[in-house]
Design an enzyme around this catalytic site. Structure first.
Site, PDB file in Angstrom:
ATOM      1  N   ASP A  20       0.834  -1.217   0.000  1.00  0.00           N
ATOM      2  CA  ASP A  20       0.000   0.000   0.000  1.00  0.00           C
ATOM      3  C   ASP A  20       0.861   1.256   0.000  1.00  0.00           C
ATOM      4  O   ASP A  20       1.966   1.270   0.538  1.00  0.00           O
ATOM      5  CB  ASP A  20      -0.919  -0.022   1.228  1.00  0.00           C
ATOM      6  N   ASN A  68     -10.842  -2.450  -5.181  1.00  0.00           N
ATOM      7  CA  ASN A  68     -10.071  -1.606  -6.111  1.00  0.00           C
ATOM      8  C   ASN A  68     -10.749  -1.485  -7.480  1.00  0.00           C
ATOM      9  O   ASN A  68     -10.448  -0.558  -8.241  1.00  0.00           O
ATOM     10  CB  ASN A  68      -8.638  -2.128  -6.292  1.00  0.00           C
TER      11      ASN A  68
HETATM   12  C1  IPE Z   1      -5.209  -2.678  -0.126  1.00  0.00           C
HETATM   13  O1  IPE Z   1      -4.905  -1.343  -0.340  1.00  0.00           O
HETATM   14  C2  IPE Z   1      -5.296  -3.410  -1.434  1.00  0.00           C
HETATM   15  C3  IPE Z   1      -4.023  -3.642  -2.104  1.00  0.00           C
HETATM   16  C4  IPE Z   1      -2.840  -3.338  -1.628  1.00  0.00           C
HETATM   17  C5  IPE Z   1      -4.110  -4.296  -3.372  1.00  0.00           C
HETATM   18  P1  IPE Z   1      -6.058  -0.245  -0.458  1.00  0.00           P
HETATM   19  O2  IPE Z   1      -5.384   1.054  -0.655  1.00  0.00           O
HETATM   20  O3  IPE Z   1      -7.036  -0.654  -1.473  1.00  0.00           O
HETATM   21  O4  IPE Z   1      -6.735  -0.346   0.975  1.00  0.00           O
HETATM   22  P2  IPE Z   1      -7.553   0.740   1.811  1.00  0.00           P
HETATM   23  O5  IPE Z   1      -8.579   1.326   0.884  1.00  0.00           O
HETATM   24  O6  IPE Z   1      -6.572   1.772   2.260  1.00  0.00           O
HETATM   25  O7  IPE Z   1      -8.132  -0.008   2.950  1.00  0.00           O
HETATM   26  C1  IPE Z   2      -1.432   0.310  -3.399  1.00  0.00           C
HETATM   27  O1  IPE Z   2      -1.267   1.682  -3.409  1.00  0.00           O
HETATM   28  C2  IPE Z   2      -1.741  -0.257  -4.766  1.00  0.00           C
HETATM   29  C3  IPE Z   2      -3.119  -0.754  -4.914  1.00  0.00           C
HETATM   30  C4  IPE Z   2      -4.032  -0.710  -4.003  1.00  0.00           C
HETATM   31  C5  IPE Z   2      -3.465  -1.352  -6.174  1.00  0.00           C
HETATM   32  P1  IPE Z   2      -2.504   2.678  -3.408  1.00  0.00           P
HETATM   33  O2  IPE Z   2      -2.895   2.955  -4.816  1.00  0.00           O
HETATM   34  O3  IPE Z   2      -3.586   2.185  -2.534  1.00  0.00           O
HETATM   35  O4  IPE Z   2      -1.833   3.964  -2.773  1.00  0.00           O
HETATM   36  P2  IPE Z   2      -2.462   4.939  -1.702  1.00  0.00           P
HETATM   37  O5  IPE Z   2      -2.888   4.104  -0.538  1.00  0.00           O
HETATM   38  O6  IPE Z   2      -3.602   5.644  -2.354  1.00  0.00           O
HETATM   39  O7  IPE Z   2      -1.335   5.838  -1.337  1.00  0.00           O
HETATM   40 MG    MG Z   3      -4.008   2.429  -0.581  1.00  0.00          MG
END
Ligand code: IPE
Ligand code: IPE
Ligand code: MG
Length: 255
Positions: A20, A68
């Site tokens: 993340d 996502n």
């Molecule tokens: C978790 O990250 C999913 C992945 C790393 C694929 P998210 O960014 O989607 O999670 P939340 O929304 O912060 O809980």
């Molecule tokens: C993790 O990074 C990747 C996926 C969830 C696919 P994020 O895209 O969630 O990055 P933040 O949490 O918005 O910084």
């Molecule tokens: Mg995230």
């Protein structure tokens, strides 16, 4: 190659990672979120290579959650494109290193090109044995449990499962990858302390390590640090310290 400061008898067999923080990494630099996802791929490369060198048997990477799918379409498309790119560019090194690619999740929801890239990598690497690299893709922990329940109910209707005799072991055999042991260590980057619908069944007794690093900043040395932290933990599984013999960083009841 072994890490000198890691205890070789306490290497977690299965490490799962919630990758993340790509978006925030990019936004804090005035970049596009997708630049963060691209840089995050470098972390995937480093951590996959590192995990193999450390001797981890299974590495599960949370690459894309069911939730996502609700992100802006352009970001979803970019993420799928990066996944295709990773599989195309890395497959040779993955093969050379004897890594078996697997996937858990609702793969039927992936765009056809991405789905066939994933299935192609799984097929090509199926006989490799040095490490399992499991991508959680279009994955939700609750969806996995509901999918398991649906198949279980069908088998019960067919008389293949006796509802009265149902136990945890039988239920778990209906999950996406029943032969994969529960994670010993779960790492979450991106300064959040939540599970975000990842491996809900499997992390019942997993050790959790969170870090303020955004995923694009997380590389092999940080994986080593997380494992060092893991090696200080005493896994008690509901017992007392005396009962487990004060052992730290053990692999647990199913090892
Ligand atoms: C978790 O990250 C999913 C992945 C790393 C694929 P998210 O960014 O989607 O999670 P939340 O929304 O912060 O809980
Ligand atoms: C993790 O990074 C990747 C996926 C969830 C696919 P994020 O895209 O969630 O990055 P933040 O949490 O918005 O910084
Ligand atoms: Mg995230």
């Amino acid at each position: 190659m072994q890490e000198p400061h890691l205890r070789q008898d306490r290497i977690p067999q299965h490490v799962a990672i919630i990758m993340d923080g790509n978006g925030r990494w990019a936004e804090s630099r005035g970049l596009d979120r997708n630049d963060g996802h691209r840089e995050g791929l470098e972390s995937v490369r480093s951590v996959v290579r590192g995990a193999r060198e450390i001797g981890i048997q299974t590495l599960t990477l949370y690459a894309f959650s069911m939730e996502n799918w609700n992100r802006p379409k352009a970001e979803v498309t970019a993420l799928m494109g990066l996944l295709d790119h990773y599989l195309e560019v890395e497959i040779d090194e993955v093969m050379e290193n004897g890594i078996r690619v697997r996937a858990i999740g609702r793969l039927d929801r992936l765009p056809p090109g991405t789905r066939s890239a994933v299935e192609g990598a799984i097929e090509k690497t199926r006989d490799n044995r040095s490490m399992d690299l499991v991508f959680a893709l279009s994955y939700g922990g609750r969806t996995e449990i509901v999918d398991a329940a649906r198949r279980l109910l069908r088998d019960a209707e067919l008389g293949e499962v006796d509802p009265e005799g149902l136990d945890e072991k039988t239920f778990a055999s209906y999950l996406y990858a029943p032969d994969v042991r529960d994670p010993d260590l779960l790492i979450r980057t991106g300064a959040e302390s939540r599970v975000s619908n990842f491996l809900l069944w499997q992390i019942a007794y997993t050790e959790i390590c969170t870090t303020d690093l955004m995923w694009p900043d997380f590389r092999k040395p940080h994986l080593v640090n997380a494992i060092l932290d893991f090696q200080t933990r005493e896994r008690r599984y509901g017992l007392t310290s005396a009962q487990v013999g004060g052992r730290r960083g053990g692999l647990g009841s199913d090892s």
